[in-house]
Design an enzyme around this catalytic site. Structure first.
Site, PDB file in Angstrom:
ATOM      1  N   LEU A  74      -2.639 -33.060 -69.007  1.00 33.90           N
ATOM      2  CA  LEU A  74      -2.961 -33.589 -67.732  1.00 33.90           C
ATOM      3  C   LEU A  74      -4.614 -33.682 -67.590  1.00 33.90           C
ATOM      4  O   LEU A  74      -5.442 -32.960 -68.587  1.00 33.90           O
ATOM      5  CB  LEU A  74      -3.489 -32.320 -66.441  1.00 33.90           C
ATOM      6  CG  LEU A  74      -1.848 -32.010 -65.994  1.00 33.90           C
ATOM      7  CD1 LEU A  74      -2.276 -30.772 -65.233  1.00 33.90           C
ATOM      8  CD2 LEU A  74      -1.246 -32.887 -65.329  1.00 33.90           C
ATOM      9  N   ALA A 110      -5.566 -28.564 -62.096  1.00 30.33           N
ATOM     10  CA  ALA A 110      -6.290 -29.173 -63.423  1.00 30.33           C
ATOM     11  C   ALA A 110      -8.094 -29.925 -63.314  1.00 30.33           C
ATOM     12  O   ALA A 110      -8.536 -30.404 -64.507  1.00 30.33           O
ATOM     13  CB  ALA A 110      -6.366 -31.117 -63.833  1.00 30.33           C
ATOM     14  N   ASN A 160      -2.197 -29.596 -53.351  1.00 27.31           N
ATOM     15  CA  ASN A 160      -0.863 -28.575 -53.524  1.00 27.31           C
ATOM     16  C   ASN A 160      -1.181 -27.368 -53.159  1.00 27.31           C
ATOM     17  O   ASN A 160      -0.398 -26.330 -53.335  1.00 27.31           O
ATOM     18  CB  ASN A 160       0.037 -29.345 -54.542  1.00 27.31           C
ATOM     19  CG  ASN A 160       0.252 -28.889 -55.433  1.00 27.31           C
ATOM     20  OD1 ASN A 160       0.056 -28.133 -55.694  1.00 27.31           O
ATOM     21  ND2 ASN A 160       0.948 -30.345 -56.573  1.00 27.31           N
ATOM     22  N   ILE A 213      -1.392 -25.039 -55.301  1.00 23.13           N
ATOM     23  CA  ILE A 213      -1.376 -24.185 -56.886  1.00 23.13           C
ATOM     24  C   ILE A 213      -1.112 -25.273 -57.620  1.00 23.13           C
ATOM     25  O   ILE A 213      -1.091 -26.435 -57.939  1.00 23.13           O
ATOM     26  CB  ILE A 213       0.336 -23.505 -56.652  1.00 23.13           C
ATOM     27  CG1 ILE A 213       0.937 -23.013 -57.089  1.00 23.13           C
ATOM     28  CG2 ILE A 213       1.164 -25.184 -56.954  1.00 23.13           C
ATOM     29  CD1 ILE A 213       2.040 -21.982 -56.717  1.00 23.13           C
ATOM     30  N   HIS A 243       0.621  -1.870  -0.052  1.00 16.77           N
ATOM     31  CA  HIS A 243       0.237  -0.245  -0.113  1.00 16.77           C
ATOM     32  C   HIS A 243       0.876   1.338  -0.401  1.00 16.77           C
ATOM     33  O   HIS A 243       0.077   2.547  -0.683  1.00 16.77           O
ATOM     34  CB  HIS A 243      -0.775  -0.080   0.711  1.00 16.77           C
ATOM     35  CG  HIS A 243      -2.488   0.707   0.854  1.00 16.77           C
ATOM     36  ND1 HIS A 243      -2.488   1.780   0.020  1.00 16.77           N
ATOM     37  CD2 HIS A 243      -3.503   0.824   1.492  1.00 16.77           C
ATOM     38  CE1 HIS A 243      -3.759   2.076  -0.330  1.00 16.77           C
ATOM     39  NE2 HIS A 243      -4.640   1.366   1.227  1.00 16.77           N
ATOM     40  N   HIS A 255       6.203 -40.860 -66.688  1.00 11.88           N
ATOM     41  CA  HIS A 255       5.180 -41.034 -68.101  1.00 11.88           C
ATOM     42  C   HIS A 255       4.959 -43.125 -68.049  1.00 11.88           C
ATOM     43  O   HIS A 255       3.477 -43.042 -68.349  1.00 11.88           O
ATOM     44  CB  HIS A 255       5.117 -41.030 -69.442  1.00 11.88           C
ATOM     45  CG  HIS A 255       5.141 -39.574 -69.105  1.00 11.88           C
ATOM     46  ND1 HIS A 255       5.023 -39.078 -70.311  1.00 11.88           N
ATOM     47  CD2 HIS A 255       4.350 -38.974 -68.403  1.00 11.88           C
ATOM     48  CE1 HIS A 255       5.165 -37.017 -69.688  1.00 11.88           C
ATOM     49  NE2 HIS A 255       4.734 -36.950 -68.465  1.00 11.88           N
TER      50      HIS A 255
END
EC number: 2.2.1.5
Length: 1247
Positions: A624, A667, A698, A700, A332, A597
């Site tokens: 794609l 895609a 992903n 993007i 105090h 591929h």
């Protein structure tokens, strides 16, 4: 004179004890203390006061508080008791002595003599320090402010936090973490609460420290069982965010428990926090030691006393919440009562404020909105029942918008939420959480607490899996999904967890190995999306569990090598050999293709079951999604071969070959062939019983962000058009990925429908390994670059839960890496093959000699009869009945037209045991109303397929053949891709696709370029698909004229296709039969007629079907029959197709014996020998012309003009062209201009 308190405050006793131990035996003290204790002076200076341990009779920090009733909780599966002992809860400070803390110490009362039998104990050491400290504390003039604070929001939001941590990284947030952090934030507004009093040079001084160092009272148990109290400080608290504060808090407590605290930890505490509430104390006034200006006490969380006997239901009904009492005991001399009261009020307001909780939730990466403080809504429970049902429906519809599915959390400032999912927007508040509502069977119950309802809803729809299924129209399918999604997920066993980890190890180690050994080589890695490997594994395992026959995978290039290695089981040595460029020329005819591929086949063995299943990966181009319809067709062919049926009632063997299709997010949303392929899903001619779609999202597309690549919320929205359930899953949670994969297979098996899994992840590197993505997506890659991989995070979670040890995790990864290294070394030692030019595949398949395509007259008659063998009561359309009767007549008498010749070819093959599949737009009837392969009952709409009767021999035994004819959807890309795939899956079938007009085949140009014309050369993938392309200049305009002969001839090389333009029905008949029977698996392109379909001159006799075979070069019948004189011919017109009939009509009209017309029926490969032999029969020819109705830059001329002179230089070196002028469009849009141009061609040919 200085009167500054000891820097160690209440811990002075501990420092002194450490000094005594050090003096007696330095090795008994932790080395971290040695440097300090060498120079330590234990004598007190000035008015400094020794702090001492609390009495061992006091409560210990870990002791659990009394259990609370009606514990509030935020939605969770299990709400933990609110007063379970929390880690790092400060122990209570010594209780205040009676008195008001006046600075003048009262006179000591006389000590009464001990009574007989009393036990006397002299207090020494730490116990004596307690006496000294408590006495010294009386010199500090203190006052205390008290405030009761509602604890409900604190309790409920803590449950939200801990439920999320339990599901992610582990750990737990205690009440003291939250209260301590709130205290530190309040000090920023009231810095005077951080001051302390001292006398410097005899003058009273208020010292404001530069930093807030929060002291935590920590209860410790010695080796002798006695308990003591230390106060260690968290330094510089005001600079910390909540997560940093919790980390520092836990570090202090952990080191205290381990005896690792140093002198620095005890020094400089500016304000303390004590928690006597751990033993149920509601309100206490702790003693304040020199060196601090305030100590904050935390009382127990309790219901008000008058309600502690009430039932849980009654408390919930009344809206009564627990209270927590905070006390501020302050010096105090330097702090006033109003200041202390405002300080507690600020903490009160902070604990109920939105901003405080928003900040904590963001810091802990909790993606959901915190619970908000609000007053109770007095509406009746009946009214609220309806609101609860609306809330349940809202979560089922919109819960996916709140799901924590993005591992990057790129928008970290935004909580995942939706107004429909907030209880406040449904007229509900946190006071309703513990009230019971009628839920009409939700989660198998009739009544549930709102807290439990929200917990189940969030667990089902808002954790690491977001589910979209309410767009499905079938209520049975919705209910099936609800039952499985809204049921608590069973945690994988430890063995299953280790197996998931092993797949992550394999996926990451494979990519790391390739990155290390083949720096800079393109491989389109799976890094950032490794969870797709355990996901695919789980899906295939579940297919094996259902006893299915095969899983066929179609996917793009990203992650393909990893899938080949870790899913299909392609030998590492073969993959690494391809990286080394170490291909054996004996196995590498054709152009070949890049390593990412190629396809492969393997066998999957269940890890936790006894079944196995065939697994194959189809070859694909870089276009794609082009592989999508090819995969569907391939699977349909395999299913038709197995012929298990198509039972929709749950037959496990129906549709026992499963297509699994992987996509990229950009895609899937961007490529139109995705929608075309999805549209095939439920069509009778294309149905495969459901495809498992896995989107490796992903976030993007090369460099394009989602907001620039799609207009929909999700990349998966296109799949809603077929009513497929969609699961969005966080790729950083491999267990969730595996769970979803198994559920997807179960749904497919139950309802024979497509399922879509959208796995959100990220791409660790650029589009390829040589790309720098930070140039175009810097914000994303700032996050990606510092992100821990899923293998590491999952390993830490397993170790943290105690499922595996660190050594087990390291050993598993090390073993896998060692395996790859061994194989790599073996590959280095393999035989090296020199690299040379690619070799042609043309000689790999040669036409067999002596192949007969003629049939017996009796078979023609059977086929003709079939068209009138209508079922009893069947009524053919009055315009169709004459067609059927004419066909029977032709079968017996001849003059067979084009359409019936085609049906004769197909029917004879079915009779011979062949599967014949014919499809296209309007194909069953025929674009030009010529085919009528399926007859429709005029009255009932029932169908009758005459050629299917040929699948049964006259004696009733099956031939093994089938005739399948379908009208296709209005699609070229997907439809042609499907038929190509069908021929890959069933090489022995005769598969034909017919364009509505040949002009429209360019809608399938990607399939033609990437598969039909080059699949054999690139991948050794064989196909004998037939394209029927209506072609011809007839004045119908540029879009109904040309099938673009020039494009197919440009694509033709090394025997890749057969390209034909037959001009007689019988030659067309033999062409189709030769193609089906010659054993050569190469595509056939047929330019078919339109107007010639009804040309009365374009018919064939029966003997042309029963005696001869396909002829690649045709002379006029007058010469073939020996009537015409070849010696009179001085001009030869070379041509193909319907133009022949126009030329021969003009010749006959003008009696031009000097002109001969020779038809080249097979445009590629050019029949050099037969053409040479034919031309040799005309000894007096002076000039040769190629006559075509196409413009000069189109049709066969662009190739023939170069190739024919090279092929037959003695005769065709001076070959000239007669055609329309070069044009950018195939034809004029005016029928009148067409007629003029057509006449000019004819006139020029006979000029």
């Amino acid at each position: 004179m200085s009167n500054i308190s000891s820097p160690f405050g209440q811990n002075e006793w501990l420092v002194e004890e450490m000094y005594r131990k050090f003096r007696d035996d330095p090795s008994s003290v932790d080395p971290s203390w040695h440097e300090f204790l060498v120079d330590y002076n234990p004598e007190p200076t000035g008015d400094s006061v020794l702090a001492a341990p609390a009495s061992t009779d006091g409560p210990s920090a870990p002791a659990p508080a009394a259990p609370q009733t009606a514990q509030p909780a935020l939605p969770a599966q299990t709400a933990p008791p609110a007063q379970t002992a929390q880690p790092a809860r400060p122990a209570p400070q010594p209780a205040a002595a009676p008195g008001n803390g006046a600075s003048t110490r009262p006179a000591k009362p006389a000590t009464p003599p001990p009574a007989e039998g009393d036990e006397l104990q002299t207090l020494r050491g730490a116990a004596a320090a307690v006496v000294k400290n408590m006495s010294a504390s009386l010199e500090v003039p203190t006052a205390t402010s008290v405030r009761a604070i509602p604890a409900k929001l604190l309790i409920d939001n803590r449950i939200v936090i801990n439920n999320q941590l339990k599901r992610t990284r582990g750990g737990k947030i205690s009440f003291t973490h939250l209260l301590g952090y709130a205290l530190v934030q309040a000090i920023k507004k009231f810095p005077n609460m951080n001051r302390h009093y001292a006398e410097i040079d005899g003058k009273p001084t208020a010292i404001t420290p530069a930093h807030t160092n929060l002291g935590l009272a920590i209860d410790l148990q010695g080796k002798d069982g006695k308990r003591s109290l230390v106060v260690a400080g968290i330094k510089n608290c005001e600079t910390m965010r909540f997560a940093q504060f919790v980390t520092a808090y836990e570090d202090i407590v952990r080191r205290a428990r381990d005896g690792k605290l140093t002198a620095e930890d005890f020094a400089g505490v500016t304000i303390s926090l004590t928690n006597p509430g751990t033993i149920g104390t509601v309100h206490s006034v702790p003693r304040l030691m020199n060196g601090q200006g305030a100590i904050i006490g935390v009382g127990a969380m309790e219901y008000p006393a008058e309600f502690q006997g009430a039932s849980e239901e009654r408390i919930a009904e009344l809206g009564i919440g627990k209270l927590i009492t905070l006390t501020s005991t302050y010096d105090h001399r330097i702090i006033q009562g109003a200041e202390s009261g405002d300080f507690l009020r600020t903490i009160h307001e902070m604990l109920l404020s939105d901003g405080f909780w928003d900040d904590i939730f963001r810091e802990l990466s909790i993606p959901y909105l915190p619970i908000r403080w609000s007053t109770d809504n007095p509406d009746s429970i009946v009214d609220k029942n309806a609101r609860v049902m609306e809330l349940i429906a809202a979560y089922r519809n919109r819960g996916h918008l709140m799901a924590d599915i993005d591992p990057l959390r790129l928008d970290g400032s935004r909580f995942r939420s939706h107004p429909d999912l907030e209880i406040l927007n449904h007229g509900l508040t946190l006071w309703d959480l513990d009230r019971v509502f009628k839920v009409n069977g939700f989660a198998g119950a009739e009544y549930k607490k709102l807290r439990d309802i929200l917990g189940l809803l969030r667990d089902a729809y808002c954790r690491h899996i977001g589910v979209e299924y309410t767009h499905i129209l079938d209520p049975e399918q919705q209910e099936w999904l609800q039952q499985r999604v809204e049921t608590k997920h069973v945690k994988p066993t430890v063995a299953e967890q280790k197996f998931i980890l092993s797949k992550l190890n394999a996926a990451e180690a494979f990519e790391t190995f390739l990155q290390t050994k083949y720096v800079g080589q393109k491989r389109f890695s799976l890094e950032g999306a490794e969870s797709v490997i355990p996901m695919m594994d789980a899906a295939i395992d579940q297919c094996a569990e259902h006893g299915l026959d095969e899983v066929v995978i179609g996917m793009p290039h990203r992650g393909r090598l990893n899938v080949l290695a870790n899913i299909v089981g392609k030998p590492y040595s073969q993959i690494f050999s391809e990286f080394e460029g170490n291909l054996n020329p004996a196995q590498a005819h054709g152009s070949g293709d890049v390593k990412y591929h190629l396809g492969a086949t393997g066998v999957y063995l269940q890890m936790f079951g006894d079944n196995d299943i065939q697994v194959s990966l189809t070859a694909n181009p870089s276009h794609l999604e082009a592989v999508d319809p090819v995969l569907e067709g391939l699977v349909r062919a395999k299913q038709d071969l197995l012929d298990h049926g198509a039972d929709d009632q749950g037959d496990e063997k129906a549709f026992s070959v499963v297509p699994m299709m992987l996509h990229g997010d950009a895609a899937f949303a961007g490529q139109g062939v995705v929608a075309e392929t999805l549209n095939l899903t439920h069509l009778p001619g294309y149905r495969v019983g459901g495809t498992i779609h896995i989107i490796v999202n992903n976030q993007i597309g090369f460099t394009t962000a989602p907001e620039h690549s799609r207009s929909s919320e999700y990349c998966t929205d296109v799949a809603k058009m077929i009513g497929a359930p969609i699961f969005h899953v966080n790729g950083d949670d491999p267990e969730a990925c595996a769970w979803v994969a198994k559920l997807a297979v179960d749904f497919r098996q139950k309802f024979k429908k497509d399922v879509v899994i959208d796995m959100l992840c990220y791409r660790k590197r650029g589009h390829n390994e040589g790309d720098d993505p930070s140039m175009t997506n810097p914000a994303m890659y700032d996050v990606v670059d510092i992100k821990r991989g899923v293998r590491k995070s999952y390993t830490e979670a397993l170790i943290g839960r105690g499922d595996i040890s660190m050594k087990e995790a390291e050993d598993a990864l090390r073993d896998y890496q060692g395996q790859l290294e061994r194989v790599f070394n073996e590959v280095r030692e393999l035989e090296k093959h020199g690299v040379g030019p690619s070799e042609s595949v043309e000689a790999d398949q040669m036409l067999p000699a002596g192949l007969a395509t003629a049939v017996d007259k009796a078979l023609l008659a059977r086929i003709g009869d079939a068209f009138l063998a209508l079922p009893e009561g069947f009524t053919a359309h009055p315009r169709v009945q004459p067609v059927l009767e004419k066909r029977r007549e032709m079968a017996y008498e001849g003059k067979i037209d084009w359409a019936f010749a085609e049906l004769l070819a197909l029917g004879s093959l079915v009779a011979g045991g062949k599967l014949v599949r014919l499809s296209g737009q309007d194909t069953r009837r025929g674009t030009f109303s010529q085919r009528h392969s399926v007859i429709i009952d005029r009255n009932t709409g029932e169908e009758f397929t005459p050629l299917q009767l040929l699948a049964t021999n006259p004696d009733g035994t099956p031939t093994g053949g089938k005739f399948l004819v379908y009208d296709s959807p209005l699609s070229e890309y997907a439809a042609v891709g499907f038929e190509y795939g069908y021929t890959v899956g069933n090489p022995d079938a005769l598969v034909l696709w017919e364009a509505q007009f040949g002009d429209f085949v360019n809608g399938a140009q990607s399939i033609i370029d990437e598969f039909i014309s080059s699949g054999e050369a690139k991948w050794g993938q064989l196909s004998n698909v037939v394209l029927l392309l209506p072609h011809g200049h007839e004045g119908q305009g540029p879009d109904h004229t040309s099938a673009r002969i020039e494009r197919f001839l440009q694509l033709w090389a090394e025997g890749s296709m057969t390209i034909a333009m037959p001009s007689t029905p019988s030659n067309y008949f033999h062409l189709l039969r030769r193609h089906a029977l010659d054993g050569i698996k190469r595509p056939l392109i047929v330019f078919t007629p339109k107007s010639m379909l009804r040309n009365k001159a374009a018919v064939s006799d029966i003997k042309d079907f029963t005696e001869i075979k396909f002829r690649s070069v045709l002379e006029e019948p007058t010469y073939e029959d020996g009537i015409g004189d070849r010696g009179k011919v001085s001009r030869v017109l070379l041509t193909s197709g319907k133009l022949y009939y126009e030329l021969v009509a003009r010749k006959n009209k003008d009696n031009r014996d000097d002109v001969a017309i020779v038809r080249i029926e097979q445009l590629a490969p050019l029949p050099k020998r037969r053409l040479g032999e034919t031309l040799d029969r005309y000894p007096n020819v002076r000039e040769y012309f190629w006559v075509q109705e196409e413009p000069a830059n189109q049709g066969a001329w662009p190739r023939f003009g170069l190739e024919l002179p090279e092929l037959l230089p003695d005769k065709l070196t001076g070959l000239k062209r007669i055609s329309r002028r070069a044009m950018s469009a195939p034809s004029s849009g005016s029928s009148k201009v067409h007629a003029v141009e057509q006449q000019e061609i004819i006139d020029t040919a006979f000029a």
